[in-house]
Design a protein around this motif. Structure first.
Motif, PDB file in Angstrom:
ATOM      1  N   ALA A   1       0.850  -1.191   0.000  1.00 60.33           N
ATOM      2  CA  ALA A   1       0.000   0.000   0.000  1.00 60.33           C
ATOM      3  C   ALA A   1       0.885   1.241   0.000  1.00 60.33           C
ATOM      4  O   ALA A   1       1.813   1.353   0.805  1.00 60.33           O
ATOM      5  CB  ALA A   1      -0.909   0.012   1.221  1.00 60.33           C
TER       6      ALA A   1
ATOM      7  N   LYS B   1       0.794   5.317   0.402  1.00 57.33           N
ATOM      8  CA  LYS B   1      -0.072   6.361   0.935  1.00 57.33           C
ATOM      9  C   LYS B   1       0.616   7.722   0.887  1.00 57.33           C
ATOM     10  O   LYS B   1       1.828   7.829   1.070  1.00 57.33           O
ATOM     11  CB  LYS B   1      -0.457   6.050   2.393  1.00 57.33           C
TER      12      LYS B   1
ATOM     13  N   THR C   1      -4.659   6.297  -1.038  1.00 57.22           N
ATOM     14  CA  THR C   1      -4.079   4.983  -0.778  1.00 57.22           C
ATOM     15  C   THR C   1      -4.178   4.163  -2.061  1.00 57.22           C
ATOM     16  O   THR C   1      -5.265   4.002  -2.618  1.00 57.22           O
ATOM     17  CB  THR C   1      -4.829   4.243   0.347  1.00 57.22           C
TER      18      THR C   1
END
Length: 288
Positions: A221, A223, A249
């Motif tokens: 992920a 971000k 995200t």
């Protein structure tokens, strides 16, 4: 065993449950077949088991169609979430009936597992608790020895100890009698270590199909602000994107590539987290 799904769609009146999906699964291995409620998982499993017909496309097992082909279906055991057994039959009668259908049925294993799950063969199905019915489904699936064995939410009503028994049995069976197991579950954190391959269905389409190794080593992920994140993920396979409070995200398949950039944060993504993200996305669309 080889399952080939080619351009499969399934519609119910005004709802399209599956939307032109195509993929291939080969075993023996343990497949995690995942997705939020309404993603189309149970519809696909019903198609694979020959219980319903596709609207378009076809599903084959080792080159043979599954719908209306009894010889192929005798090597597919589908233990659904509910409705597997006749309520007026006893446990013994239920297992006996299944033994006639599945040519590789293991009677010794069935009797052994009755003791493991403390089921009385004389009890009628209608008298069983939800957990006992789940245990009967687990026994049926393992004893069938079917080349493709499907468990859809197999442990409703079972406590942690019984669920762990199921996981231990799954590993034992895959070691002693390898086959293609397909496991659909919402208890992902418990089961995820068993998966050798992961397939995620989202809104009737295949979102992702990766080996477990690919997932744990290469799914990440990213971000940060939209501009920063979009810059660093350019050229990568993007699985999911979500914006909240001006933070983007993006879950991506890095494939061994290094992800570097200012003002971004990288996090590992569990399968459970992935399903939570997708569920939130679905709810947000419904509100709009």
């Amino acid at each position: 065993m080889k399952i080939e799904v080619k351009n499969v769609s399934k519609s119910y009146r005004h709802k399209e449950a599956l939307k032109n999906i195509s993929f291939t699964i080969e075993g023996p291995k343990i497949i995690g077949f995942l997705g939020h409620n309404g993603a189309g998982k149970t519809t696909f499993l019903n198609l694979l088991s020959g219980l319903i017909a596709t609207t378009n496309g076809n599903i084959t097992v080792n080159g043979e169609n599954v719908f209306n082909v009894p010889l192929t279906l005798r090597d597919i055991c589908f233990v659904a979430e509910s409705g597997n057994f006749q309520e007026e039959m006893t446990i013994a009668q239920t297992l006996r009936a299944n033994s006639f259908f599945y040519p590789k049925w293991d009677e010794n294993l069935a009797m052994e597992l009755l003791e493991v799950f403390a089921l009385n063969p004389k009890d009628k199905v209608r008298s069983l608790s939800k957990g006992m019915v789940s245990a009967l489904g687990i026994i049926t699936g393992f004893a069938s020895n079917a080349g493709i064995t499907i468990f859809d939410e197999p442990y409703i009503g079972l406590d942690v100890a019984a669920r762990n028994t199921f996981y231990d049995l799954l590993i034992e069976q895959q070691t002693e009698n390898p086959r293609l197991f397909i496991l659909s579950t919402h208890l992902i954190d418990e089961a995820s270590k068993l998966f050798e391959e992961i397939l995620i269905l989202h809104e009737g389409q295949i979102l992702l199909q990766k080996t477990a190794e690919e997932w744990y080593e290469h799914i990440v992920a990213v971000k940060g602000s939209a501009s920063d994140v979009e810059q660093v993920i350019r050229g990568l396979e993007v699985i999911y994107k979500h914006t909240f409070m001006q933070e983007l995200t993006a879950i991506v398949f890095a494939g061994g590539q290094s992800i570097e950039g200012q003002n971004i944060m990288l996090e590992r993504v569990s399968l459970q987290d992935m399903l939570v993200y997708l569920s939130k996305q679905q709810k947000a669309r419904a509100i709009k």
